[in-house]
Design an enzyme around this catalytic site. Structure first.
Site, PDB file in Angstrom:
ATOM      1  N   LYS A   1     -60.030 -40.765 -80.138  1.00  0.00           N
ATOM      2  CA  LYS A   1     -60.748 -40.482 -78.884  1.00  0.00           C
ATOM      3  C   LYS A   1     -62.143 -41.048 -79.037  1.00  0.00           C
ATOM      4  O   LYS A   1     -62.814 -40.781 -80.038  1.00  0.00           O
ATOM      5  CB  LYS A   1     -60.807 -38.985 -78.613  1.00  0.00           C
ATOM      6  CG  LYS A   1     -61.569 -38.663 -77.319  1.00  0.00           C
ATOM      7  CD  LYS A   1     -61.330 -37.242 -76.833  1.00  0.00           C
ATOM      8  CE  LYS A   1     -62.295 -36.263 -77.422  1.00  0.00           C
ATOM      9  NZ  LYS A   1     -62.242 -34.943 -76.733  1.00  0.00           N
TER      10      LYS A   1
ATOM     11  N   ARG B   1     -57.217 -28.951 -74.205  1.00  0.00           N
ATOM     12  CA  ARG B   1     -56.877 -28.867 -75.635  1.00  0.00           C
ATOM     13  C   ARG B   1     -57.791 -27.877 -76.352  1.00  0.00           C
ATOM     14  O   ARG B   1     -57.406 -27.230 -77.322  1.00  0.00           O
ATOM     15  CB  ARG B   1     -56.821 -30.243 -76.281  1.00  0.00           C
ATOM     16  CG  ARG B   1     -58.115 -31.032 -76.456  1.00  0.00           C
ATOM     17  CD  ARG B   1     -58.961 -30.490 -77.596  1.00  0.00           C
ATOM     18  NE  ARG B   1     -59.706 -31.484 -78.302  1.00  0.00           N
ATOM     19  CZ  ARG B   1     -60.944 -31.301 -78.763  1.00  0.00           C
ATOM     20  NH1 ARG B   1     -61.595 -30.169 -78.545  1.00  0.00           N
ATOM     21  NH2 ARG B   1     -61.534 -32.242 -79.446  1.00  0.00           N
TER      22      ARG B   1
ATOM     23  N   GLY C   1     -63.194 -22.731 -84.105  1.00  0.00           N
ATOM     24  CA  GLY C   1     -62.564 -23.904 -83.471  1.00  0.00           C
ATOM     25  C   GLY C   1     -63.567 -25.030 -83.324  1.00  0.00           C
ATOM     26  O   GLY C   1     -64.442 -24.992 -82.459  1.00  0.00           O
TER      27      GLY C   1
HETATM   28  P1  NAD Z   1     -71.926 -26.085 -70.395  1.00  0.00           P
HETATM   29  O1  NAD Z   1     -73.212 -26.817 -70.414  1.00  0.00           O
HETATM   30  O2  NAD Z   1     -71.072 -26.125 -69.171  1.00  0.00           O
HETATM   31  O3  NAD Z   1     -72.214 -24.525 -70.714  1.00  0.00           O
HETATM   32  C1  NAD Z   1     -73.093 -24.151 -71.741  1.00  0.00           C
HETATM   33  C2  NAD Z   1     -72.979 -22.664 -71.993  1.00  0.00           C
HETATM   34  O4  NAD Z   1     -73.909 -22.305 -73.044  1.00  0.00           O
HETATM   35  C3  NAD Z   1     -73.371 -21.797 -70.791  1.00  0.00           C
HETATM   36  O5  NAD Z   1     -72.596 -20.616 -70.806  1.00  0.00           O
HETATM   37  C4  NAD Z   1     -74.833 -21.510 -71.069  1.00  0.00           C
HETATM   38  O6  NAD Z   1     -75.307 -20.361 -70.392  1.00  0.00           O
HETATM   39  C5  NAD Z   1     -74.783 -21.294 -72.574  1.00  0.00           C
HETATM   40  N1  NAD Z   1     -76.089 -21.426 -73.230  1.00  0.00           N
HETATM   41  C6  NAD Z   1     -76.976 -22.444 -73.087  1.00  0.00           C
HETATM   42  N2  NAD Z   1     -78.071 -22.188 -73.831  1.00  0.00           N
HETATM   43  C7  NAD Z   1     -77.861 -20.983 -74.449  1.00  0.00           C
HETATM   44  C8  NAD Z   1     -78.620 -20.194 -75.353  1.00  0.00           C
HETATM   45  N3  NAD Z   1     -79.828 -20.571 -75.783  1.00  0.00           N
HETATM   46  N4  NAD Z   1     -78.074 -19.037 -75.795  1.00  0.00           N
HETATM   47  C9  NAD Z   1     -76.837 -18.648 -75.390  1.00  0.00           C
HETATM   48  N5  NAD Z   1     -76.086 -19.358 -74.533  1.00  0.00           N
HETATM   49  C10 NAD Z   1     -76.588 -20.516 -74.071  1.00  0.00           C
HETATM   50  O7  NAD Z   1     -71.133 -26.568 -71.677  1.00  0.00           O
HETATM   51  P2  NAD Z   1     -69.565 -26.559 -71.961  1.00  0.00           P
HETATM   52  O8  NAD Z   1     -69.010 -27.889 -71.579  1.00  0.00           O
HETATM   53  O9  NAD Z   1     -68.972 -25.321 -71.419  1.00  0.00           O
HETATM   54  O10 NAD Z   1     -69.570 -26.525 -73.578  1.00  0.00           O
HETATM   55  C11 NAD Z   1     -69.967 -25.346 -74.269  1.00  0.00           C
HETATM   56  C12 NAD Z   1     -70.009 -25.629 -75.771  1.00  0.00           C
HETATM   57  O11 NAD Z   1     -68.687 -25.927 -76.239  1.00  0.00           O
HETATM   58  C13 NAD Z   1     -70.864 -26.834 -76.180  1.00  0.00           C
HETATM   59  O12 NAD Z   1     -71.586 -26.481 -77.341  1.00  0.00           O
HETATM   60  C14 NAD Z   1     -69.835 -27.914 -76.486  1.00  0.00           C
HETATM   61  O13 NAD Z   1     -70.332 -28.871 -77.399  1.00  0.00           O
HETATM   62  C15 NAD Z   1     -68.729 -27.073 -77.075  1.00  0.00           C
HETATM   63  N6  NAD Z   1     -67.391 -27.684 -77.070  1.00  0.00           N
HETATM   64  C16 NAD Z   1     -66.586 -27.429 -78.145  1.00  0.00           C
HETATM   65  C17 NAD Z   1     -65.323 -27.971 -78.201  1.00  0.00           C
HETATM   66  C18 NAD Z   1     -64.430 -27.661 -79.367  1.00  0.00           C
HETATM   67  O14 NAD Z   1     -63.386 -28.315 -79.524  1.00  0.00           O
HETATM   68  N7  NAD Z   1     -64.735 -26.672 -80.166  1.00  0.00           N
HETATM   69  C19 NAD Z   1     -64.852 -28.781 -77.162  1.00  0.00           C
HETATM   70  C20 NAD Z   1     -65.676 -28.984 -76.042  1.00  0.00           C
HETATM   71  C21 NAD Z   1     -66.949 -28.419 -76.013  1.00  0.00           C
END
Ligand code: NAD
Length: 321
Positions: free
Chosen positions: A67, A111, A292
């Site tokens: 990817k 996923r 995860g």
């Molecule tokens: P998003 O920008 O839509 O949402 C961000 C979230 O984090 C919101 O709920 C926001 O309120 C919260 N947030 C922001 N600053 C904060 C703080 N200081 N304290 C607490 N909460 C806070 O992002 P998203 O697309 O929903 O992604 C969320 C997270 O998941 C990101 O860190 C992203 O990198 C991660 N992610 C992980 C995987 C995985 O496979 N594990 C896959 C995709 C995304």
């Protein structure tokens, strides 16, 4: 080769197919049949973008690919495009010829939700009734929708750093017919299963916010420095992950391992539980954590399903390449 454009994927890909693909590939990873390649992630010095590759080979499912993509923070404001952009490329493992190009954006959300759902299936108590959500952004809605299918949940409680975003997850609960209540973080002790999916660099969930017997899926920490959960909680829990090397370097376990509170050997592959090589939860009082981190093989497994589905549906674009 076949091309499946992003616009076709929401109509093709189901939560069931994503779950099945991710559960199988986690099992193959733990059995040593599938492995991820080292992740490349670079700040390219243009548009503040982070760009990279996640690849791997599943020798059981016979899926090879990568990817490519990342995060373009100015997309939405400047171009009305979403900030996360990615594309999956699959190759024929027998010849190396490119086999498919698949949109990776919607796929990533399904996923990722499938990964926490797999962990709930294998690690949460069977009698779990209260689902807790920490986070209410883009991924959180997918996470909650998938999690609610894993147990007979009677209530969803949610907290978000930006309270104005809470309706995102309240609506998902409502659509699933489960009551929702916004709560302070201290009330996460009422939850039997908690998913955290935020982008924070300072922990929101403290050790005393989580009750004995809870299963916690930490899904937001996928980069060095990010942290959703106080490290002391990992020391009190049995910790599982998709990929140990990522968990201890870019996942939630980086902090507890870095501080010497747990060892790398205390972090177990979820695939070993799926395969029956690890017992998983062994008591109703145990706290289980799934870290995860997101691996390339998840993307490839789901992309391969999408290609099959698109060919069957007659929507895959065939190109002589
Ligand atoms: P998003 O920008 O839509 O949402 C961000 C979230 O984090 C919101 O709920 C926001 O309120 C919260 N947030 C922001 N600053 C904060 C703080 N200081 N304290 C607490 N909460 C806070 O992002 P998203 O697309 O929903 O992604 C969320 C997270 O998941 C990101 O860190 C992203 O990198 C991660 N992610 C992980 C995987 C995985 O496979 N594990 C896959 C995709 C995304």
């Amino acid at each position: 080769m076949h091309i499946v454009p992003e616009r076709d994927i929401p109509d093709l890909l189901t939560r069931e197919a994503s779950f099945d693909a991710v559960e199988n590939v986690f099992a193959a990873m733990a059995a040593g049949d599938a492995y991820n390649f080292p992740v490349v992630r670079e700040a390219i010095g243009h548009e503040d973008a982070l760009y990279g590759f996640k690849g791997g080979f599943d020798g059981k499912g016979m899926v090879l690919g990568l990817k490519a993509g990342g995060y373009w923070p100015n997309n939405l404001e400047k171009r009305q495009l979403i900030n996360h952009q990615s594309t999956v490329f699959l190759f024929d493992p027998d010849t190396g010829k490119v086999a498919a190009m698949v949109g990776g954006n919607y796929l990533t959300a399904l996923r990722t939700a499938a990964a926490s759902s797999v962990s709930i299936k294998h690690l949460a108590r069977k009698d779990a009734k209260v689902m807790g959500m920490v986070g209410a952004g883009h991924q959180a809605t997918f996470q909650l929708r998938a999690a609610l299918e894993q147990r007979e949940f009677e209530k969803v409680i949610g907290w978000n750093y930006h309270p104005d975003m809470l309706p995102n997850i309240a609506n998902v609960a409502q659509e699933a017919g489960v009551p929702f209540e916004a709560v302070p973080l201290e009330r996460m002790v009422e939850a039997d299963v908690v998913i955290s999916i935020t982008s924070t660099f300072a922990p929101s969930i403290m050790a005393d916010h989580i009750a004995p017997g809870t299963h916690l899926a930490c899904m937001g920490t996928d980069t060095k420095g990010k942290q959703e959960v106080e490290a002391a909680l990992l020391a009190r829990a049995t910790v599982f992950t998709d990929e140990v090397a990522q968990s201890v370097s870019i996942g939630e376990a980086q902090h507890a391992v870095g501080a010497g509170m747990i060892a790398q050997s205390d972090v177990h592959q979820i695939g070993a539980v799926i395969n029956g090589a690890h017992p998983g939860r062994t008591s109703d009082d145990e706290i289980t954590i799934f870290d995860g981190t997101g691996v390339g093989l998840q993307d490839l497994a789901v992309a391969a399903r999408i290609v099959d589905m698109a060919i069957k549906a007659g929507t895959a674009i065939e190109v002589d390449f």
